[in-house]
Design an enzyme around this catalytic site. Structure first.
Site, mmCIF file in Angstrom:
data_model
loop_
_atom_site.group_PDB
_atom_site.id
_atom_site.type_symbol
_atom_site.label_atom_id
_atom_site.label_comp_id
_atom_site.label_asym_id
_atom_site.label_seq_id
_atom_site.Cartn_x
_atom_site.Cartn_y
_atom_site.Cartn_z
ATOM 1 N N ASN A 22 0.849 -1.184 0.000
ATOM 2 C CA ASN A 22 0.000 0.000 0.000
ATOM 3 C C ASN A 22 0.888 1.239 0.000
ATOM 4 O O ASN A 22 1.340 1.697 1.043
ATOM 5 C CB ASN A 22 -0.920 -0.015 1.226
ATOM 6 C CG ASN A 22 -1.956 -1.110 1.143
ATOM 7 O OD1 ASN A 22 -2.957 -0.982 0.441
ATOM 8 N ND2 ASN A 22 -1.717 -2.207 1.866
ATOM 9 N N GLU A 23 1.123 1.764 -1.197
ATOM 10 C CA GLU A 23 2.038 2.876 -1.365
ATOM 11 C C GLU A 23 1.377 4.200 -0.969
ATOM 12 O O GLU A 23 0.163 4.253 -0.755
ATOM 13 C CB GLU A 23 2.500 2.932 -2.825
ATOM 14 C CG GLU A 23 3.267 1.703 -3.294
ATOM 15 C CD GLU A 23 4.690 1.626 -2.743
ATOM 16 O OE1 GLU A 23 4.980 2.296 -1.733
ATOM 17 O OE2 GLU A 23 5.499 0.875 -3.303
#
Length: 644
Positions: A176-177
């Site tokens: 999850n950037e």
């Protein structure tokens, strides 16, 4: 172990010992700090094992969310040990992995499917049908439904009982950037450039790292009943500080865990070093002012108010939370003089000790005037990159300097360079069969294969000849250059073996042969599971084994930092200034390592070449010393003494 703990009613084996302090007002996530990652990993593995057994006793399944990367490796090793030695069964365990590169074949060496089976699943009795890892081979048109089904499968088994996490330097959990929504579910995501840079070593270059991945979402992770996040090393310190002390923001997705009621961050000393209570504890609570903490505080204050040490005033100390220190010391004047003198005494142009001189206030002994020295270099260029100026000074001042290259460094030679050298060799010999075989191996290599033994030997020879060129330039005889080729490194892949008795025996044998008065070694702990740390552990284990032997009874150990970080000013015990000419000489020594120039394979997030980093770092150290009130040197190499 440093522990900061606040527990709710949920059972956990990570607790607060009596007498330890609570979280500070700056911290928004429960965290526990351990002396090292190995001890911490064992504690986390024990908590997971207890949860598995508890669920088994209840007759229910234990649902684990699992992570990959270097951080959880020791946890998985300990779980495997529990299975083999303590009969821990995984027959009631269902696992869901956080993520997988996309596209990615499961049998690729870089796949998380391969990683999990190599480190855990192949060694325990988990049922294959209970293993869930995102499928990197799914077709693009089917991936949307696949991600929905992955979510539904987690919900169908009652959700995650325990989620193990690492953290990326972007603040990502799973993949999850930055920009990920707090309510996101399992999906395909485009990887941040920094994430791809961090993965480059595993893929032998960033160009080979996939640009996308399948990942569990933030909401999926947050729904876990218990979350434990692992973070090791200095390169995680800044993002850990922002995550624990900063505001919740999508730009650092790990901050979403501030809202979880049963999340714990497990840290080592390096990864926790930027937290306010660690970096500047006087801003948090009353301190016990040790000599080390005094230095740290005075250097920090000097930088904060932009004054040299001798110009700091009582008012400066009072305004920045150090009134208790001044009350203890009597006045800023007295404290300033004391700390100034300590800093001044770290500076020496004689790293091997100055002969026939009073050494009372010098970092090294005057006697014996000519010392036997071993410089341990994890890779075949760390010696000149990290301490090339000091290396040169030791040789020029007449010491018996030995260089010990602990590993061959073969994995850091590109196939293109290996091919170039092999093709050159073809023109120099009539016996071409072996060389042609190497060329064939290089040209037929795929992403799922490792270098053949012959190609690894060629790449190791390239590093070896470059090292000899550099040591000859610095006037070290070939007889004083030792290529240890520690076996733990020789796997042909980024993943290395654990240290063995053979590794330690090799280290002990050299130390016994040389009987050094000084040892220099890489104390770079940016990656606690990387080659530098393993090589340092090999030295520490050898010294522990030999500490009562005559071979090291007069030995002092000095730790240098590698190409990534430098010692903080308060940590430095010996500072060796370099003249402009020595800076250039060091640069030239680095240039002999041509295979590592221009096309550095493992540069991390820093695009500068190693020689540029080294010079910039040495100049910055000199600048810091000057700002603290010392002379204005061109550059300084820094060392910390290790006591054994």
């Amino acid at each position: 172990m440093i522990v900061n703990a606040k527990m709710d009613n949920t059972k956990s084996l990570i607790f607060k010992p009596a007498g330890q302090f609570e979280e500070t007002r700056f911290e928004k996530i429960h965290n526990v700090i351990f002396d090292d990652s190995e001890e911490a990993s064992k504690i986390v593995a024990l908590e997971i094992a207890e949860l598995i057994k508890q669920k088994a006793d209840e007759g229910s399944m234990c649902v684990l969310g699992l992570a990959t990367g270097s951080s959880p490796i020791k946890v998985y090793e300990e779980l495997v040990r529990f299975h083999k030695e303590d009969n821990l069964s995984f027959s009631n365990v269902i696992t869901f992995n956080l993520d997988e590169y996309f596209p990615m074949q499961p049998d690729d060496l870089q796949s998380y499917y391969h990683f999990m089976h190599e480190h855990l699943f192949n060694h325990v009795d988990i049922l294959p049908e209970n293993i869930n890892i995102p499928d990197g081979t799914i077709s693009p048109e089917d991936i949307y439904q696949y991600c929905i089904d992955y979510e539904l499968k987690i919900k169908a088994v009652g959700g995650l009982d325990f989620q193990l996490l690492g953290i990326g330097r972007t603040g990502h959990i799973g993949f999850n950037e930055p920009g990920s929504h707090y309510n996101s579910g399992t999906r395909v995501i485009t990887l941040d450039h920094i994430t791809r840079e961090d993965a480059a070593s595993a893929f032998i270059g960033i160009d080979n790292v996939p640009k996308k991945a399948i990942t569990m979402g933030i909401n999926t992770i947050k729904n876990a009943k218990r979350i434990v996040l692992l973070a090791w090393g200095l390169n995680k310190a800044k993002v850990i500080q922002k995550t624990i002390e900063g505001q919740v923001t999508s730009q650092i997705p790990a901050t979403y865990l501030q809202d979880h009621k049963n999340a714990t961050f497990i840290l080592d000393e390096e990864s926790s070093s930027e937290l306010i209570r660690i970096k500047t504890p006087w801003l948090v609570t009353s301190c016990i002012w040790t000599d080390e903490l005094k230095k740290k505080a005075v250097f920090w204050l000097s930088e904060k108010v932009n004054k040299p040490i001798l110009k700091l005033t009582d008012k400066d100390y009072n305004e920045y939370g150090m009134s208790g220190l001044i009350a203890k010391e009597g006045s800023a004047y007295d404290l300033n003089i004391s700390i100034f003198n300590q800093l001044q005494h770290t500076i020496t142009g004689w790293p091997g000790g100055k002969p026939n001189a009073d050494d009372t206030n010098r970092p090294e002994r005057a006697f014996p005037p000519k010392k036997r020295v071993i410089i341990f270099s994890p890779h075949p260029d760390d010696d000149v990159i990290s301490m090339g100026g000091t290396f040169d000074r030791l040789v020029q001042q007449g010491h018996d300097v030995h260089i010990a290259y602990q590993t061959s460094g073969n994995i850091a030679v590109t196939d293109e360079d290996a091919r170039k050298f092999a093709e050159t060799a073809l023109t120099l010999t009539s016996d071409t069969k072996k060389i042609e075989g190497m060329l064939k191996d290089i040209q037929s290599k795929t992403s799922n294969t490792i270098d053949s033994k012959e190609v690894r030997s060629l790449k190791g020879t390239i590093r070896r000849t470059e090292s000899l060129a550099a040591t000859r330039y610095l006037e070290v005889p070939d007889t004083n250059v030792h290529f240890l080729n520690l076996p733990f490194y020789e796997t042909g892949t980024v993943k290395k073996n654990n240290l063995s008795e053979e590794d330690i025996d090799i280290m002990c044998s050299l130390i016994e042969e040389i009987k050094p008065h000084q040892i220099y070694a890489a104390g770079d702990l940016a990656d606690p599971h990387g080659t530098h740390k393993v090589c340092l552990d090999a030295l520490f284990m050898a010294l522990e084994r030999m500490k009562y032997e005559d071979a090291i009874k007069d030995c002092w150990v000095w730790l240098y930092r590698g190409a990534w970080f430098e010692w903080d000013s308060h940590e430095i015990d010996m500072a060796v200034p370099m003249s402009p000419d020595q800076v250039i000489k060091k640069r030239n020594a680095i240039f002999f390592h041509q295979s590592q120039k221009d096309k550095v394979m493992f540069r991390g997030d820093d695009s500068r070449e190693f020689w540029v980093r080294a010079e910039d770092r040495n100049r910055l150290t000199a600048k810091k010393y000057h700002q603290l009130g010392m002379a204005d040197y061109a550059a300084i190499e820094a060392f910390k003494r290790y006591y054994f």
